[in-house]
Design a protein around this motif. Sequence first.
Motif, PDB file in Angstrom:
ATOM      1  N   LEU A  28       0.827  -1.208   0.000  1.00 27.86           N
ATOM      2  CA  LEU A  28       0.000   0.000   0.000  1.00 27.86           C
ATOM      3  C   LEU A  28       0.862   1.259   0.000  1.00 27.86           C
ATOM      4  O   LEU A  28       0.510   2.259  -0.647  1.00 27.86           O
ATOM      5  N   GLN A  29       1.968   1.218   0.704  1.00 29.08           N
ATOM      6  CA  GLN A  29       2.888   2.349   0.720  1.00 29.08           C
ATOM      7  C   GLN A  29       3.448   2.591  -0.689  1.00 29.08           C
ATOM      8  O   GLN A  29       3.495   3.733  -1.160  1.00 29.08           O
ATOM      9  N   GLN A  30       3.841   1.531  -1.368  1.00 26.46           N
ATOM     10  CA  GLN A  30       4.362   1.654  -2.729  1.00 26.46           C
ATOM     11  C   GLN A  30       3.264   2.094  -3.708  1.00 26.46           C
ATOM     12  O   GLN A  30       3.519   2.872  -4.631  1.00 26.46           O
ATOM     13  N   LEU A  31       2.052   1.613  -3.503  1.00 23.55           N
ATOM     14  CA  LEU A  31       0.931   2.001  -4.357  1.00 23.55           C
ATOM     15  C   LEU A  31       0.628   3.488  -4.211  1.00 23.55           C
ATOM     16  O   LEU A  31       0.376   4.182  -5.200  1.00 23.55           O
ATOM     17  N   THR A  32       0.673   3.984  -2.996  1.00 22.26           N
ATOM     18  CA  THR A  32       0.465   5.418  -2.758  1.00 22.26           C
ATOM     19  C   THR A  32       1.564   6.239  -3.418  1.00 22.26           C
ATOM     20  O   THR A  32       1.298   7.262  -4.053  1.00 22.26           O
ATOM     21  N   TYR A  33       2.791   5.779  -3.282  1.00 18.30           N
ATOM     22  CA  TYR A  33       3.917   6.451  -3.935  1.00 18.30           C
ATOM     23  C   TYR A  33       3.735   6.438  -5.453  1.00 18.30           C
ATOM     24  O   TYR A  33       3.943   7.456  -6.127  1.00 18.30           O
ATOM     25  N   PHE A  34       3.302   5.298  -5.994  1.00 11.94           N
ATOM     26  CA  PHE A  34       3.054   5.202  -7.430  1.00 11.94           C
ATOM     27  C   PHE A  34       1.981   6.194  -7.861  1.00 11.94           C
ATOM     28  O   PHE A  34       2.116   6.845  -8.910  1.00 11.94           O
ATOM     29  N   GLN A  35       0.912   6.315  -7.112  1.00 14.19           N
ATOM     30  CA  GLN A  35      -0.160   7.238  -7.476  1.00 14.19           C
ATOM     31  C   GLN A  35       0.342   8.681  -7.512  1.00 14.19           C
ATOM     32  O   GLN A  35      -0.058   9.465  -8.385  1.00 14.19           O
ATOM     33  N   ASN A  36       1.247   9.024  -6.604  1.00 13.29           N
ATOM     34  CA  ASN A  36       1.830  10.362  -6.609  1.00 13.29           C
ATOM     35  C   ASN A  36       2.718  10.569  -7.839  1.00 13.29           C
ATOM     36  O   ASN A  36       2.662  11.624  -8.474  1.00 13.29           O
ATOM     37  N   VAL A  37       3.529   9.574  -8.162  1.00 15.87           N
ATOM     38  CA  VAL A  37       4.389   9.659  -9.345  1.00 15.87           C
ATOM     39  C   VAL A  37       3.529   9.685 -10.611  1.00 15.87           C
ATOM     40  O   VAL A  37       3.820  10.418 -11.563  1.00 15.87           O
ATOM     41  N   PHE A  38       2.452   8.921 -10.617  1.00 13.94           N
ATOM     42  CA  PHE A  38       1.518   8.904 -11.753  1.00 13.94           C
ATOM     43  C   PHE A  38       0.941  10.293 -11.994  1.00 13.94           C
ATOM     44  O   PHE A  38       0.850  10.747 -13.134  1.00 13.94           O
ATOM     45  N   ASP A  39       0.576  10.983 -10.922  1.00 15.01           N
ATOM     46  CA  ASP A  39       0.056  12.343 -11.048  1.00 15.01           C
ATOM     47  C   ASP A  39       1.110  13.290 -11.621  1.00 15.01           C
ATOM     48  O   ASP A  39       0.787  14.176 -12.421  1.00 15.01           O
ATOM     49  N   LEU A  40       2.366  13.093 -11.240  1.00 12.04           N
ATOM     50  CA  LEU A  40       3.446  13.918 -11.791  1.00 12.04           C
ATOM     51  C   LEU A  40       3.641  13.645 -13.279  1.00 12.04           C
ATOM     52  O   LEU A  40       3.892  14.573 -14.055  1.00 12.04           O
ATOM     53  N   VAL A  41       3.523  12.401 -13.679  1.00  4.24           N
ATOM     54  CA  VAL A  41       3.643  12.054 -15.097  1.00  4.24           C
ATOM     55  C   VAL A  41       2.518  12.699 -15.890  1.00  4.24           C
ATOM     56  O   VAL A  41       2.735  13.193 -17.002  1.00  4.24           O
ATOM     57  N   ARG A  42       1.342  12.737 -15.338  1.00  2.00           N
ATOM     58  CA  ARG A  42       0.210  13.377 -16.025  1.00  2.00           C
ATOM     59  C   ARG A  42       0.443  14.873 -16.205  1.00  2.00           C
ATOM     60  O   ARG A  42      -0.035  15.459 -17.162  1.00  2.00           O
ATOM     61  N   ASN A  50      12.148   7.215 -14.879  1.00  2.00           N
ATOM     62  CA  ASN A  50      12.538   5.846 -14.558  1.00  2.00           C
ATOM     63  C   ASN A  50      11.797   5.343 -13.332  1.00  2.00           C
ATOM     64  O   ASN A  50      11.456   4.166 -13.239  1.00  2.00           O
ATOM     65  N   THR A  51      11.539   6.239 -12.387  1.00  2.00           N
ATOM     66  CA  THR A  51      10.822   5.863 -11.170  1.00  2.00           C
ATOM     67  C   THR A  51       9.435   5.337 -11.511  1.00  2.00           C
ATOM     68  O   THR A  51       8.998   4.332 -10.972  1.00  2.00           O
ATOM     69  N   PHE A  52       8.758   6.021 -12.421  1.00  2.00           N
ATOM     70  CA  PHE A  52       7.422   5.603 -12.823  1.00  2.00           C
ATOM     71  C   PHE A  52       7.447   4.200 -13.409  1.00  2.00           C
ATOM     72  O   PHE A  52       6.637   3.345 -13.041  1.00  2.00           O
ATOM     73  N   CYS A  53       8.374   3.938 -14.324  1.00  2.00           N
ATOM     74  CA  CYS A  53       8.448   2.613 -14.961  1.00  2.00           C
ATOM     75  C   CYS A  53       8.783   1.522 -13.959  1.00  2.00           C
ATOM     76  O   CYS A  53       8.174   0.450 -13.985  1.00  2.00           O
ATOM     77  N   GLU A  54       9.728   1.784 -13.070  1.00  2.00           N
ATOM     78  CA  GLU A  54      10.094   0.783 -12.063  1.00  2.00           C
ATOM     79  C   GLU A  54       8.916   0.463 -11.154  1.00  2.00           C
ATOM     80  O   GLU A  54       8.626  -0.702 -10.884  1.00  2.00           O
ATOM     81  N   LEU A  55       8.244   1.494 -10.684  1.00  2.00           N
ATOM     82  CA  LEU A  55       7.089   1.288  -9.804  1.00  2.00           C
ATOM     83  C   LEU A  55       5.944   0.583 -10.528  1.00  2.00           C
ATOM     84  O   LEU A  55       5.314  -0.320  -9.976  1.00  2.00           O
ATOM     85  N   LEU A  56       5.678   1.001 -11.756  1.00  2.00           N
ATOM     86  CA  LEU A  56       4.594   0.385 -12.519  1.00  2.00           C
ATOM     87  C   LEU A  56       4.861  -1.098 -12.750  1.00  2.00           C
ATOM     88  O   LEU A  56       3.980  -1.929 -12.559  1.00  2.00           O
TER      89      LEU A  56
END
Length: 134
Positions: A28-42, A50-56
């Motif tokens: 859940l911690q990683q999923l929350t971090y991913f959602q934040n990075v996802f918003d930055l990508v948008r 690279n962070t987005f791809c690794e997390l995804l």
Amino acid sequence: MSSSLIHNYPQLQNLIKRDPSCYHDEFLQQLTYFQNVFDLVRLAPQDPSNTFCELLQFICHVSHCYPTECSALPANLIQILNEFSTILNPELRTCIVKCLFMLKNKRLISIQNVITSTIVLFKCQDKVLREVLY
């Protein structure tokens, strides 16, 4: 959770696959971090991340362990492809497509949804992406 485990996705992925219930909070911690990075990508879809791809990739690999928590992931990925297909960073676009195929293999998205969302990507001038799509 040790701090070395937070960014060691292969190790965390292995642990989650062995015992998903014990590592639910870490996921859940990683999923929350991913959602934040996802918003930055948008906000800046043309920038590499690279962070987005690794997390995804990490989340897609363990998504079958937490199907409820990952239920919105396929729709979010399709949405970003639809909105930013031509301006999205090529590496991000290819990563998203590969992850959609991975989610299809884990039966978290139907093949029809994958095909309809990726067919529009053939208009992109990206040879690597076309090879992945074929």
